[in-house]
Design a protein around this motif. Structure first.
Motif, short mmCIF file in Angstrom:
data_model
loop_
_atom_site.label_atom_id
_atom_site.label_comp_id
_atom_site.label_asym_id
_atom_site.label_seq_id
_atom_site.Cartn_x
_atom_site.Cartn_y
_atom_site.Cartn_z
N GLY A 307 0.83 -1.40 0.06
CA GLY A 307 -0.11 0.42 -0.02
C GLY A 307 0.55 1.08 -0.46
N ALA A 308 0.18 2.26 0.38
CA ALA A 308 0.80 3.13 0.20
C ALA A 308 1.07 5.09 1.50
CB ALA A 308 1.11 4.09 -1.34
N LEU A 309 1.84 4.64 2.55
CA LEU A 309 1.12 6.26 2.88
C LEU A 309 0.92 7.59 2.05
CD1 LEU A 309 1.10 7.20 5.77
CD2 LEU A 309 3.61 8.08 5.27
N ASP A 310 -0.30 8.25 2.71
CA ASP A 310 -0.27 9.58 2.11
C ASP A 310 0.35 10.44 3.04
OD1 ASP A 310 -1.47 11.66 1.10
OD2 ASP A 310 -3.68 10.81 0.62
N VAL A 311 1.37 11.04 2.95
CA VAL A 311 2.75 11.42 2.86
C VAL A 311 1.82 13.18 3.42
CG1 VAL A 311 4.91 12.35 3.09
CG2 VAL A 311 4.46 10.42 2.52
N ARG A 312 1.35 13.89 2.42
CA ARG A 312 0.81 15.07 2.50
C ARG A 312 -0.37 14.30 3.43
NH1 ARG A 312 3.23 18.12 1.68
NH2 ARG A 312 3.82 17.85 -0.30
N LYS A 313 -0.94 13.67 3.58
CA LYS A 313 -2.00 13.66 4.16
C LYS A 313 -1.58 14.08 5.73
CE LYS A 313 -6.55 11.55 5.65
NZ LYS A 313 -6.93 10.24 5.24
N ALA A 314 -0.60 13.17 5.99
CA ALA A 314 -0.24 13.05 7.75
C ALA A 314 0.82 13.68 7.68
CB ALA A 314 0.81 11.99 7.50
N LEU A 315 1.32 15.32 7.20
CA LEU A 315 2.39 16.05 7.46
C LEU A 315 1.33 16.72 7.09
CD1 LEU A 315 5.26 16.09 4.57
CD2 LEU A 315 5.68 15.39 7.36
N GLY A 316 0.01 16.93 6.19
CA GLY A 316 -1.14 17.78 6.42
C GLY A 316 -1.61 18.18 8.51
N MET A 317 -2.25 16.89 9.06
CA MET A 317 -3.10 16.49 10.27
C MET A 317 -1.47 16.69 10.92
SD MET A 317 -5.28 13.11 9.25
CE MET A 317 -5.62 13.66 10.76
N ASP A 318 -0.13 17.24 10.51
CA ASP A 318 1.02 17.45 12.45
C ASP A 318 1.26 16.53 12.36
OD1 ASP A 318 2.78 19.35 13.05
OD2 ASP A 318 1.61 19.49 14.67
N VAL A 319 1.49 15.35 11.51
CA VAL A 319 2.16 14.00 12.25
C VAL A 319 3.40 14.30 11.79
CG1 VAL A 319 2.18 11.26 11.26
CG2 VAL A 319 0.16 13.04 12.04
N LYS A 320 3.91 13.58 12.49
CA LYS A 320 5.77 13.47 12.17
C LYS A 320 6.57 12.43 11.44
CE LYS A 320 7.39 12.82 16.47
NZ LYS A 320 8.67 12.91 17.78
N VAL A 321 7.28 13.03 10.04
CA VAL A 321 7.25 11.26 8.97
C VAL A 321 8.11 12.01 8.70
CG1 VAL A 321 6.54 11.34 6.78
CG2 VAL A 321 5.08 12.41 7.76
N GLY A 322 9.32 11.00 8.62
CA GLY A 322 10.78 10.27 8.78
C GLY A 322 11.08 9.19 7.62
N LEU A 323 11.26 8.89 7.23
CA LEU A 323 11.67 7.97 6.00
C LEU A 323 12.61 6.35 6.41
CD1 LEU A 323 12.50 10.15 2.35
CD2 LEU A 323 10.00 9.89 4.19
N GLY A 324 11.98 5.47 6.07
CA GLY A 324 13.05 3.77 6.82
C GLY A 324 13.33 2.89 5.25
N THR A 325 14.32 2.45 5.14
CA THR A 325 14.81 1.72 4.17
C THR A 325 14.00 0.45 4.05
OG1 THR A 325 16.38 0.90 4.75
CG2 THR A 325 17.58 2.93 4.01
N ASP A 326 13.41 0.28 5.65
CA ASP A 326 13.02 -1.27 5.32
C ASP A 326 14.24 -2.35 5.21
OD1 ASP A 326 11.38 -3.37 7.11
OD2 ASP A 326 9.85 -3.21 5.28
N VAL A 327 15.26 -2.30 5.39
CA VAL A 327 15.46 -3.33 4.76
C VAL A 327 15.38 -5.05 5.13
CG1 VAL A 327 18.55 -4.57 4.56
CG2 VAL A 327 18.23 -1.58 3.74
#
Ligand code: GUN
Ligand code: ZN
Length: 457
Positions: A307-327
């Motif tokens: 699936g895919a996280l809606d980053v724009r929506k999360a950021l718009g709601m003031d959720v902290k978002v970072g990135l991960g490789t998930d190796v």
């Protein structure tokens, strides 16, 4: 504090999400304690440079001319499984739960053998470093000794890291599962040992694998441990639809997947939850309110078709978002590869909007914002926003020197290219061949230097 090292040239970093700041003809001074002593831009003429030398107190410092190279902050990988590096680039044909059973658990169970662990852990830490990842949140395995070994290897390498002994006491194969009490006791022993090693760069992180693999008692105890020892906590949430349905069936009394973690006191300002592809608006609100963060892992999400996280929506709601490789749900240890998939994931959310108006109203995440998430965004997830993420006076100098003209560079630069064009080419086409050197808290990372010279250690 005296200045030990000064770089003269171009600095590129993010102060805000929407665009990168490019500081040409700049000076950045690094103190003896590894912090940023000063940043001065537009130092073009030599007389100004000479007067700044005494003014900023770096008459005795080593000065490095960057030439056509530029400096960017080190990447912060907020979600990676060190043992799974063994499988990176393989086993990409199954959805999450089948993938765990067929590939992941069998591999992780091999880490009871310290020799096996030593080999894989040295290689994954090096691979991370050569890709410019100066901070990483690692999942290890259930084995306390091998998890300690990972922390030692990270310490020796000089990387900044959060290392977690994985906890799982149910719904796991017989060959790879713990007793509840052992899991709690070993976690506490692990926390104590890592803190006793007294390396401020390497910290323990409480790591329940995900709700389905942890009994209620284990969940409750691990939530409590993260508070008692004031540690970070990392897990997985809402990655895959079958997983979400499973959690719902295990916890019919809970209103959502997030509610399960809330119930065990695991949603707090030191929490990092990977994926979050299928989080509802209510759940995202809980993230915003509790200051728990989401590690967005699009390479993994595309590969395992999660699936895919809606980053724009999360950021718009003031959720902290970072990135991960998930190796190795994600096949690559490179945050550049993640950045590219952040953009694609966001574009796909836009083009899947049902109406033209909704498409128009949606602004997908571009390369500058994705870079911000890989640096400043990550710093917020590990609560080091005052220490790392960009080049602000007083922060630690965690950085990569990028050479767009390196031997075998995977891209070409032309006369008309602006500094932003060159930076963008690096983001889309660059790789470890462009990473000239890296620094963590002002320390040159030597293991990386050895590697680049093909020293076999
Ligand atoms: N959920 C539980 N364990 C794992 C794991 O190892 N990788 C991913 N991607 N998701 C998980
Ligand atoms: Zn994961």
């Amino acid at each position: 504090i005296p200045i030990k090292l000064v770089f003269r040239g171009t600095l590129i970093h993010s102060l805000e999400a929407s665009h990168v700041q490019i500081l040409e003809n700049s000076l950045i001074g690094i103190t003896e304690s590894g912090t940023i002593g000063f940043v001065k831009e537009n130092v073009v003429d030599d007389s100004k440079y000479e007067s700044l030398k005494t003014q900023l107190g770096f008459t005795d410092a080593q000065v490095v001319n960057l030439g056509r190279r530029f400096i960017i902050p080190g990447f912060i990988d907020t979600h990676a499984h060190a043992p799974q590096y063994h499988n990176a680039g393989t086993g990409t044909d199954l959805p999450l739960l089948k993938w765990l059973e067929k590939y992941t658990f069998p591999t992780e169970s091999k880490f009871r053998d310290l020799k096996f662990a030593d080999n894989v852990y040295r290689k994954v830490v090096r691979r991370m470093l050569r890709n410019g990842t100066t901070t990483c949140c690692y999942f290890a395995t259930i084995h306390t000794d091998a998890s300690k070994l990972l922390a030692e290897i990270v310490t020796r390498a000089g990387q900044r890291a959060y290392v977690g002994k994985v906890c799982m006491d149910r719904h796991s194969p017989d060959h790879y599962v713990e007793q509840t009490d052992d899991s709690v006791r070993d976690t506490e022993e692990f926390i104590t040992a890592i803190k006793a090693a007294n390396n401020p760069l390497v910290q323990p992180i409480v790591t329940p694998r995900f709700a389905p693999s942890c009994s209620d008692k284990l969940m409750k105890e691990l939530g409590a441990l993260s508070h008692r020892h004031n540690t970070l906590l990392q897990s997985h949430i809402s990655e895959n639809i079958d997983e979400c349905k499973w959690v719902q069936s295990l916890y019919p009394q809970c209103s959502s997947y997030t509610d399960v973690y809330s119930h065990f006191d695991m949603m707090h300002e030191r929490t990092i939850m990977a994926h979050g592809c299928h989080l509802s608006e209510t759940e995202l609100r809980t993230f915003a309110e509790t200051r728990a963060g989401v590690s967005h892992c699009p390479v993994s999400n595309f590969t395992l078709s999660s699936g895919a996280l809606d980053v724009r929506k999360a950021l718009g709601m003031d959720v902290k978002v970072g990135l991960g490789t998930d190796v190795s749900g994600g096949y690559s240890a490179s945050m550049l590869v993640v950045i590219r998939d952040v953009i694609k994931a966001s574009n796909s959310i836009q083009f899947n909007k049902p109406t033209d108006q909704e498409k128009k109203d949606y602004s997908p995440v571009g390369f500058e914002e994705a870079f911000y998430l890989a640096t400043v965004g990550g710093s917020k997830l590990v609560n080091l926003q005052d220490t790392i993420g960009n080049f602000i006076d007083g922060k630690d100098f965690d950085a990569q020197i990028i050479d767009p003209f390196s031997q075998n560079s995977p891209f070409d630069v032309f006369d008309a290219d602006t500094p932003l064009d060159i930076f963008q080419k690096f983001i889309f086409l660059g790789d470890d061949r462009n990473v000239d050197s890296i620094y963590v808290k002002g320390h040159f990372i030597f293991i990386f230097f050895q590697m680049m010279n093909n020293t076999n250690t």
